[in-house]
Scaffold this motif. Structure first.
Motif, short mmCIF file in Angstrom:
data_model
loop_
_atom_site.label_atom_id
_atom_site.label_comp_id
_atom_site.label_asym_id
_atom_site.label_seq_id
_atom_site.Cartn_x
_atom_site.Cartn_y
_atom_site.Cartn_z
N TRP A 1 -5.81 -28.93 7.52
CA TRP A 1 -6.29 -27.59 7.86
C TRP A 1 -5.34 -26.52 7.34
O TRP A 1 -5.75 -25.44 6.98
CB TRP A 1 -6.50 -27.45 9.37
CG TRP A 1 -5.22 -27.56 10.15
CD1 TRP A 1 -4.66 -28.68 10.65
CD2 TRP A 1 -4.34 -26.48 10.48
NE1 TRP A 1 -3.48 -28.40 11.28
CE2 TRP A 1 -3.26 -27.04 11.20
CE3 TRP A 1 -4.35 -25.10 10.25
CZ2 TRP A 1 -2.21 -26.27 11.67
CZ3 TRP A 1 -3.29 -24.34 10.72
CH2 TRP A 1 -2.24 -24.91 11.43
N TRP A 2 -4.01 -26.83 7.29
CA TRP A 2 -3.08 -25.81 6.83
C TRP A 2 -3.19 -25.57 5.33
O TRP A 2 -2.97 -24.46 4.85
CB TRP A 2 -1.65 -26.13 7.26
CG TRP A 2 -1.07 -27.36 6.64
CD1 TRP A 2 -1.11 -28.64 7.11
CD2 TRP A 2 -0.36 -27.41 5.41
NE1 TRP A 2 -0.47 -29.49 6.24
CE2 TRP A 2 0.00 -28.77 5.19
CE3 TRP A 2 0.01 -26.46 4.46
CZ2 TRP A 2 0.71 -29.17 4.06
CZ3 TRP A 2 0.71 -26.88 3.34
CH2 TRP A 2 1.05 -28.22 3.15
N GLN A 3 -3.56 -26.62 4.56
CA GLN A 3 -3.80 -26.42 3.14
C GLN A 3 -5.04 -25.57 2.91
O GLN A 3 -5.05 -24.70 2.04
CB GLN A 3 -3.96 -27.77 2.43
CG GLN A 3 -2.68 -28.53 2.25
CD GLN A 3 -2.91 -29.88 1.59
OE1 GLN A 3 -4.03 -30.39 1.59
NE2 GLN A 3 -1.85 -30.46 1.02
N LYS A 4 -6.06 -25.81 3.70
CA LYS A 4 -7.27 -24.99 3.59
C LYS A 4 -6.99 -23.54 3.96
O LYS A 4 -7.46 -22.62 3.29
CB LYS A 4 -8.37 -25.57 4.49
CG LYS A 4 -8.91 -26.89 4.01
CD LYS A 4 -10.02 -27.40 4.88
CE LYS A 4 -10.51 -28.74 4.35
NZ LYS A 4 -11.68 -29.24 5.01
N LEU A 5 -6.20 -23.33 5.01
CA LEU A 5 -5.83 -21.98 5.41
C LEU A 5 -5.01 -21.30 4.32
O LEU A 5 -5.23 -20.12 4.01
CB LEU A 5 -5.06 -22.02 6.73
CG LEU A 5 -4.60 -20.67 7.27
CD1 LEU A 5 -5.81 -19.82 7.64
CD2 LEU A 5 -3.68 -20.86 8.45
N LEU A 6 -4.08 -22.04 3.71
CA LEU A 6 -3.26 -21.49 2.64
C LEU A 6 -4.12 -21.08 1.44
O LEU A 6 -3.92 -20.00 0.86
CB LEU A 6 -2.21 -22.52 2.23
CG LEU A 6 -1.13 -22.04 1.27
CD1 LEU A 6 -0.29 -20.95 1.92
CD2 LEU A 6 -0.26 -23.19 0.84
N ILE A 7 -5.08 -21.91 1.08
CA ILE A 7 -5.98 -21.59 -0.04
C ILE A 7 -6.82 -20.36 0.30
O ILE A 7 -6.99 -19.46 -0.53
CB ILE A 7 -6.86 -22.79 -0.39
CG1 ILE A 7 -6.01 -23.90 -1.00
CG2 ILE A 7 -7.97 -22.40 -1.37
CD1 ILE A 7 -6.73 -25.22 -1.16
N LEU A 8 -7.33 -20.30 1.53
CA LEU A 8 -8.14 -19.15 1.93
C LEU A 8 -7.35 -17.86 1.93
O LEU A 8 -7.88 -16.78 1.66
CB LEU A 8 -8.75 -19.39 3.32
CG LEU A 8 -9.93 -20.34 3.37
CD1 LEU A 8 -10.33 -20.61 4.82
CD2 LEU A 8 -11.11 -19.78 2.61
N LEU A 9 -6.06 -17.94 2.25
CA LEU A 9 -5.22 -16.74 2.26
C LEU A 9 -4.73 -16.35 0.87
O LEU A 9 -4.67 -15.17 0.54
CB LEU A 9 -4.03 -16.93 3.21
CG LEU A 9 -4.36 -17.03 4.69
CD1 LEU A 9 -3.10 -17.34 5.49
CD2 LEU A 9 -5.00 -15.75 5.19
N LEU A 10 -4.35 -17.34 0.07
CA LEU A 10 -3.75 -17.03 -1.23
C LEU A 10 -4.76 -16.76 -2.34
O LEU A 10 -4.46 -16.01 -3.27
CB LEU A 10 -2.81 -18.16 -1.66
CG LEU A 10 -1.49 -18.25 -0.91
CD1 LEU A 10 -0.66 -19.40 -1.44
CD2 LEU A 10 -0.72 -16.95 -1.02
N ALA A 11 -5.91 -17.37 -2.28
CA ALA A 11 -6.89 -17.19 -3.37
C ALA A 11 -7.27 -15.72 -3.57
O ALA A 11 -7.25 -15.24 -4.71
CB ALA A 11 -8.12 -18.06 -3.12
N PRO A 12 -7.59 -14.95 -2.52
CA PRO A 12 -7.91 -13.54 -2.76
C PRO A 12 -6.71 -12.71 -3.19
O PRO A 12 -6.86 -11.74 -3.94
CB PRO A 12 -8.43 -13.06 -1.40
CG PRO A 12 -8.77 -14.27 -0.64
CD PRO A 12 -7.88 -15.35 -1.15
#
Length: 157
Positions: free
Chosen positions: A71-82
């Protein structure tokens, strides 16, 4: 009389010349719209130049999101991608334009070079196709629409 290098490229190598002409004319059309007092149309035409790599960036971000297990990798991707998108998309756009121009120039200079060498030629052809589908069509429709909005008399002057 000496012809400019850009004109010689257009005449000598249709693959490279047409691709470069398309990219350069898109940007110049956007600048002309802005100079004529239509900043929305101008920035719209210029921004569509970045559309192929925007779609590719979104595909990469979504694929990384779906492949990540925690879940933390998904959160990191959701935060960093934009946050990284405004930096990554222009760099990716410039890189794909340079890559396609390099491959087609190499095909012209080195006739024995086949599109399957190191998969570079095949990817360049696919990027050229994506550019034609995602960018050129939108800009052609946008150009015709602006002609209709501004009236046909002003369009061909």
């Amino acid at each position: 009389m000496q012809l400019p290098v850009f004109i010689l490229i257009l005449a000598i190598c249709p693959d490279l010349g047409l691709f470069l002409f398309d990219v350069v004319s898109d940007i110049l059309n956007g600048v002309n719209f802005i100079k004529e007092g239509n900043p929305i149309w101008g920035w719209g035409v210029i921004s569509v130049t970045f559309l192929p790599m925007t779609v590719l960036y979104a595909v990469f971000a979504i694929s990384f999101l779906l492949e990540s297990s925690s879940w933390w990798q998904k959160l990191l991707i959701l935060l960093l991608a934009p946050i990284l998108a405004p930096i990554a998309i222009p760099i990716m756009t410039a890189a794909y334009i340079v890559h396609v121009a390099y491959v087609f120039a190499r095909k012209f200079v080195q006739p024995g070079y086949t599109p399957d060498d190191d998969n570079n030629g095949q990817m360049a052809g696919q990027l050229k196709l994506v550019e034609g589908v995602l960018e050129a069509n939108f800009q052609a429709v946008l150009g015709l629409f602006t002609c209709l909005v501004q009236s046909l008399e002003n369009c061909f002057q």
